[in-house]
Design an enzyme around this catalytic site. Sequence first.
Site, mmCIF file in Angstrom:
data_model
loop_
_atom_site.group_PDB
_atom_site.id
_atom_site.type_symbol
_atom_site.label_atom_id
_atom_site.label_comp_id
_atom_site.label_asym_id
_atom_site.label_seq_id
_atom_site.Cartn_x
_atom_site.Cartn_y
_atom_site.Cartn_z
ATOM 1 N N ASP A 260 60.831 33.733 71.273
ATOM 2 C CA ASP A 260 62.111 33.424 70.638
ATOM 3 C C ASP A 260 61.994 32.227 69.701
ATOM 4 O O ASP A 260 62.552 32.235 68.593
ATOM 5 C CB ASP A 260 63.165 33.163 71.705
ATOM 6 N N ASP B 18 67.676 32.315 66.073
ATOM 7 C CA ASP B 18 67.370 33.649 66.585
ATOM 8 C C ASP B 18 68.380 33.962 67.680
ATOM 9 O O ASP B 18 68.375 33.339 68.751
ATOM 10 C CB ASP B 18 65.947 33.704 67.135
ATOM 11 N N GLU C 61 69.623 35.925 61.035
ATOM 12 C CA GLU C 61 69.323 37.319 60.721
ATOM 13 C C GLU C 61 70.608 38.087 60.473
ATOM 14 O O GLU C 61 71.639 37.833 61.102
ATOM 15 C CB GLU C 61 68.556 37.973 61.870
#
Length: 383
Positions: A356, A192, A276
Amino acid sequence: MQLRYNFRLYPTPGQCAALARAFGCARTVFNDGLRARQQAHAAGLPHLSDGELSQRVITEAKKTPERAWLGEVSAVVLQQALADLNTAYRNFFASLSGKRKGPSIAPPRFRSRKDNRQAIRFTRNARFSITAGGKLRLPKIGDVTVTWSRRLPSEPSSVTVVKDAAGRYFASFVVDVAAEPLPQTAAEVGIDLGLTHFAVLSDGRKIDNPRFLRRTERRLRKAQQALSRTAKGSNNSKKATVTLACAHARVADARRDFAHKLSTRIIRENQAVVVEDLCVKGLARTRLATSVHDAGWSAFVNMLEYKAARYGRTLVKIDRWFPSSKLCSACGALAGSMPLNVRSWACPCGASHDRDVNAAQNILAAGRAERLNACGGTVRPAA
């Protein structure tokens, strides 16, 4: 696969003058070719072919008094400049017709001698070589001293000589690299990316954000102020410009070094990496633009991508709209609205989450679900 290997060059004053001449000739050929095609289009004439354009702006131009000095540099440099123009036009036409994916591409534009970056390219036809003494031999330039930080894995197919805004010279070799699969490992990780921490891994590790630009803001501000106090076009202005460019170059070098080391470590430790697919261009339009650019997420993900392909690892990109932060990694329940200032939260199932770390675990689970070898197996990691 093809990779680029960059090395620092240290040309002599005479070689610097020869390189400057080559930069100028390549820029002139590019601009002449662009102008010829624009004039043909304005006159309603057919699109000039690559061969006809080369005949007009290189072969015939050398015979005229106005462009006779084009013969002072290697012909390969001029041909490669024209090849760059042809590639730019092909990409533009492919973007117009929809054949090229991604954002739309603008038509090529004229190159300026005031650009911060100047570059020329030599292919094998130019017969560049590396001498027995470790110098780079370039046609009509000479033997240039190179700082070899590592060995080339194979014979280079081309070399691009680049001069950056700080006045530094680099040689960028294009080489064919064979795949070097690392030993198989069972470890997998989800990442992340953020601003408070550069990266939070699904195993709970947090990588601090170095903030290279923020740490040197005072030095950059002083260099910018010194430049603004000089007269435009004066020698002091040129010196101040180089000083400012060197300060920015140190920031870029430190950021690149950090991304290389971190990406290599993650690829070596894990068989699969899940990230991502962030829209960095959109985030750069917000009030966090400076911090987003300072983080360098795109460069880091690109490094992960090519290193995974080289070392036999798997890189998975999940949808940027996946609710990784608000999804409970233990039970899969989706929480309601959650402001950004909420960094930890508790799920009704009893699980407490660091926002997170929870997002990284959900990213890993989503990446496992997209992989073919995850079908029928356990996707979500243990709580």
